[in-house]
Design a protein around this motif. Structure first.
Motif, PDB file in Angstrom:
ATOM      1  N   ILE A  77      36.954 -78.185 -60.768  1.00  0.00           N
ATOM      2  CA  ILE A  77      38.410 -78.049 -60.940  1.00  0.00           C
ATOM      3  C   ILE A  77      38.780 -78.304 -62.396  1.00  0.00           C
ATOM      4  O   ILE A  77      39.534 -77.529 -62.996  1.00  0.00           O
ATOM      5  CB  ILE A  77      39.171 -79.013 -59.998  1.00  0.00           C
ATOM      6  CG1 ILE A  77      39.028 -78.554 -58.548  1.00  0.00           C
ATOM      7  CG2 ILE A  77      40.653 -79.095 -60.394  1.00  0.00           C
ATOM      8  CD1 ILE A  77      39.559 -79.541 -57.525  1.00  0.00           C
ATOM      9  N   PHE A  78      38.237 -79.381 -62.950  1.00  0.00           N
ATOM     10  CA  PHE A  78      38.541 -79.695 -64.353  1.00  0.00           C
ATOM     11  C   PHE A  78      38.077 -78.571 -65.280  1.00  0.00           C
ATOM     12  O   PHE A  78      38.775 -78.209 -66.221  1.00  0.00           O
ATOM     13  CB  PHE A  78      37.907 -81.017 -64.769  1.00  0.00           C
ATOM     14  CG  PHE A  78      38.579 -82.230 -64.177  1.00  0.00           C
ATOM     15  CD1 PHE A  78      39.940 -82.248 -63.886  1.00  0.00           C
ATOM     16  CD2 PHE A  78      37.846 -83.376 -63.907  1.00  0.00           C
ATOM     17  CE1 PHE A  78      40.555 -83.371 -63.354  1.00  0.00           C
ATOM     18  CE2 PHE A  78      38.448 -84.503 -63.378  1.00  0.00           C
ATOM     19  CZ  PHE A  78      39.801 -84.506 -63.087  1.00  0.00           C
ATOM     20  N   LEU A  79      36.930 -78.023 -65.005  1.00  0.00           N
ATOM     21  CA  LEU A  79      36.407 -76.929 -65.821  1.00  0.00           C
ATOM     22  C   LEU A  79      37.355 -75.726 -65.772  1.00  0.00           C
ATOM     23  O   LEU A  79      37.697 -75.156 -66.809  1.00  0.00           O
ATOM     24  CB  LEU A  79      35.013 -76.539 -65.340  1.00  0.00           C
ATOM     25  CG  LEU A  79      34.307 -75.442 -66.112  1.00  0.00           C
ATOM     26  CD1 LEU A  79      34.008 -75.895 -67.535  1.00  0.00           C
ATOM     27  CD2 LEU A  79      33.012 -75.063 -65.401  1.00  0.00           C
ATOM     28  N   ASN A  80      37.796 -75.378 -64.570  1.00  0.00           N
ATOM     29  CA  ASN A  80      38.705 -74.239 -64.416  1.00  0.00           C
ATOM     30  C   ASN A  80      40.077 -74.492 -65.028  1.00  0.00           C
ATOM     31  O   ASN A  80      40.761 -73.554 -65.420  1.00  0.00           O
ATOM     32  CB  ASN A  80      38.842 -73.850 -62.946  1.00  0.00           C
ATOM     33  CG  ASN A  80      37.582 -73.208 -62.427  1.00  0.00           C
ATOM     34  OD1 ASN A  80      36.836 -72.593 -63.164  1.00  0.00           O
ATOM     35  ND2 ASN A  80      37.327 -73.382 -61.140  1.00  0.00           N
ATOM     36  N   GLU A  81      40.471 -75.759 -65.085  1.00  0.00           N
ATOM     37  CA  GLU A  81      41.766 -76.101 -65.688  1.00  0.00           C
ATOM     38  C   GLU A  81      41.647 -76.359 -67.186  1.00  0.00           C
ATOM     39  O   GLU A  81      42.601 -76.785 -67.823  1.00  0.00           O
ATOM     40  CB  GLU A  81      42.360 -77.332 -64.993  1.00  0.00           C
ATOM     41  CG  GLU A  81      42.778 -77.064 -63.568  1.00  0.00           C
ATOM     42  CD  GLU A  81      43.321 -78.296 -62.873  1.00  0.00           C
ATOM     43  OE1 GLU A  81      43.160 -79.422 -63.396  1.00  0.00           O
ATOM     44  OE2 GLU A  81      43.910 -78.127 -61.796  1.00  0.00           O
ATOM     45  N   ARG A  82      40.455 -76.143 -67.705  1.00  0.00           N
ATOM     46  CA  ARG A  82      40.185 -76.348 -69.136  1.00  0.00           C
ATOM     47  C   ARG A  82      40.327 -77.806 -69.574  1.00  0.00           C
ATOM     48  O   ARG A  82      40.609 -78.081 -70.734  1.00  0.00           O
ATOM     49  CB  ARG A  82      41.089 -75.459 -70.003  1.00  0.00           C
ATOM     50  CG  ARG A  82      40.983 -73.986 -69.724  1.00  0.00           C
ATOM     51  CD  ARG A  82      39.734 -73.450 -70.342  1.00  0.00           C
ATOM     52  NE  ARG A  82      39.643 -72.001 -70.134  1.00  0.00           N
ATOM     53  CZ  ARG A  82      38.533 -71.414 -69.773  1.00  0.00           C
ATOM     54  NH1 ARG A  82      37.447 -72.100 -69.600  1.00  0.00           N
ATOM     55  NH2 ARG A  82      38.487 -70.114 -69.609  1.00  0.00           N
ATOM     56  N   ALA A  83      40.124 -78.726 -68.641  1.00  0.00           N
ATOM     57  CA  ALA A  83      40.086 -80.147 -68.979  1.00  0.00           C
ATOM     58  C   ALA A  83      38.622 -80.479 -69.270  1.00  0.00           C
ATOM     59  O   ALA A  83      37.943 -81.145 -68.484  1.00  0.00           O
ATOM     60  CB  ALA A  83      40.650 -80.990 -67.844  1.00  0.00           C
ATOM     61  N   MET A  84      38.141 -79.973 -70.398  1.00  0.00           N
ATOM     62  CA  MET A  84      36.708 -80.005 -70.711  1.00  0.00           C
ATOM     63  C   MET A  84      36.140 -81.414 -70.831  1.00  0.00           C
ATOM     64  O   MET A  84      35.012 -81.649 -70.409  1.00  0.00           O
ATOM     65  CB  MET A  84      36.430 -79.216 -71.994  1.00  0.00           C
ATOM     66  CG  MET A  84      36.857 -77.769 -71.909  1.00  0.00           C
ATOM     67  SD  MET A  84      36.127 -76.972 -70.468  1.00  0.00           S
ATOM     68  CE  MET A  84      36.554 -75.292 -70.770  1.00  0.00           C
ATOM     69  N   ASP A  85      36.903 -82.346 -71.388  1.00  0.00           N
ATOM     70  CA  ASP A  85      36.403 -83.719 -71.522  1.00  0.00           C
ATOM     71  C   ASP A  85      36.129 -84.336 -70.160  1.00  0.00           C
ATOM     72  O   ASP A  85      35.097 -84.985 -69.948  1.00  0.00           O
ATOM     73  CB  ASP A  85      37.397 -84.588 -72.305  1.00  0.00           C
ATOM     74  CG  ASP A  85      37.468 -84.222 -73.773  1.00  0.00           C
ATOM     75  OD1 ASP A  85      36.556 -83.516 -74.255  1.00  0.00           O
ATOM     76  OD2 ASP A  85      38.441 -84.649 -74.438  1.00  0.00           O
ATOM     77  N   LYS A  86      37.054 -84.112 -69.225  1.00  0.00           N
ATOM     78  CA  LYS A  86      36.878 -84.672 -67.875  1.00  0.00           C
ATOM     79  C   LYS A  86      35.705 -83.985 -67.163  1.00  0.00           C
ATOM     80  O   LYS A  86      34.915 -84.646 -66.485  1.00  0.00           O
ATOM     81  CB  LYS A  86      38.159 -84.506 -67.068  1.00  0.00           C
ATOM     82  CG  LYS A  86      39.304 -85.367 -67.559  1.00  0.00           C
ATOM     83  CD  LYS A  86      40.547 -85.122 -66.717  1.00  0.00           C
ATOM     84  CE  LYS A  86      41.709 -85.977 -67.196  1.00  0.00           C
ATOM     85  NZ  LYS A  86      42.916 -85.726 -66.386  1.00  0.00           N
ATOM     86  N   ALA A  87      35.600 -82.680 -67.309  1.00  0.00           N
ATOM     87  CA  ALA A  87      34.487 -81.944 -66.690  1.00  0.00           C
ATOM     88  C   ALA A  87      33.160 -82.415 -67.274  1.00  0.00           C
ATOM     89  O   ALA A  87      32.181 -82.613 -66.540  1.00  0.00           O
ATOM     90  CB  ALA A  87      34.665 -80.447 -66.887  1.00  0.00           C
ATOM     91  N   ALA A  88      33.121 -82.617 -68.593  1.00  0.00           N
ATOM     92  CA  ALA A  88      31.894 -83.076 -69.256  1.00  0.00           C
ATOM     93  C   ALA A  88      31.501 -84.461 -68.775  1.00  0.00           C
ATOM     94  O   ALA A  88      30.319 -84.733 -68.511  1.00  0.00           O
ATOM     95  CB  ALA A  88      32.084 -83.069 -70.771  1.00  0.00           C
ATOM     96  N   GLN A  89      32.485 -85.343 -68.638  1.00  0.00           N
ATOM     97  CA  GLN A  89      32.196 -86.707 -68.190  1.00  0.00           C
ATOM     98  C   GLN A  89      31.579 -86.689 -66.784  1.00  0.00           C
ATOM     99  O   GLN A  89      30.568 -87.352 -66.541  1.00  0.00           O
ATOM    100  CB  GLN A  89      33.468 -87.554 -68.196  1.00  0.00           C
ATOM    101  CG  GLN A  89      33.230 -88.969 -67.703  1.00  0.00           C
ATOM    102  CD  GLN A  89      34.527 -89.760 -67.565  1.00  0.00           C
ATOM    103  OE1 GLN A  89      35.597 -89.304 -67.955  1.00  0.00           O
ATOM    104  NE2 GLN A  89      34.410 -90.949 -67.010  1.00  0.00           N
TER     105      GLN A  89
END
Length: 194
Positions: A160-172
């Motif tokens: 979800i974070f990746l699709n919403e472009r919340a890259m820092d959260k997706a990376a974590q």
């Protein structure tokens, strides 16, 4: 040629065998015989949630939704709190585009079984499937509050974070997943898309 034999009386201890026999007739492309066996098993073991669910699933596979719903409610009349019967009813409601009813049922299940992570995941998946990503993220985050190591919820939330472009959260989250399991292919895929 039938795989079955005539059932005079269903002995509760042999219920799984009767259900297997019914399923065997269905796989042998003998739906009438399978239905007869499923029905007789459910009729003769009316207090068996499992027998009603088996007949409901047969009806679902036969695209007989009204009969399936009737059997799902029969299973719930035996045990209104049956996790399996309620989950089956939820899937039935979704298949029949009754999403408001399904959402109410899943939220009730989550309240009834707060420690059951699979129900939280099902609720999150339901929200994802209906395009409500914020609610899906909340459902997965709720699971991670009680079990920070829950990989399915973590993967879904990272997606979800990746699709919403919340890259820092997706990376974590993908880093945490890879720390838990360096061979986690889904986490590697998410990491590769960052």
């Amino acid at each position: 040629q039938s795989l079955g034999f005539e059932i005079e009386r269903v002995e509760p201890r042999f219920l799984p065998a009767y259900l297997d026999l019914s399923a065997g007739n269905e796989s042998a492309l003998q739906p009438a015989k399978a239905e007869d066996l499923f029905k007789r098993t459910a009729d003769q073991a009316p207090s068996s949630v499992e027998a009603h669910l088996a007949l409901a699933n047969f009806y679902l596979r036969s695209h007989r939704n009204e009969d399936a719903e009737r059997q799902l409610h029969a299973a719930l009349s035996v045990d209104a709190h049956s996790r399996d019967a309620n989950l089956a009813l939820g899937f039935f409601l979704i298949q029949n585009r009754r999403t408001d009813d399904a959402e109410r049922l899943y939220r009730k299940l989550q309240a009834d079984y707060p420690q059951d992570e699979s129900i939280g995941i099902i609720l999150g998946d339901f929200y994802m499937d209906t395009g409500r990503m914020d609610r899906a993220a909340d459902a997965y985050q709720q699971i991670l509050k009680t079990n920070p190591q829950q990989t399915v919820a973590k993967r879904r939330l990272a997606g979800i974070f990746l699709n919403e472009r919340a890259m820092d959260k997706a990376a974590q989250l993908s880093d945490e997943l890879l720390k838990q399991n360096p061979n986690d292919s889904e986490a590697r895929l998410i990491r590769g898309r960052l």
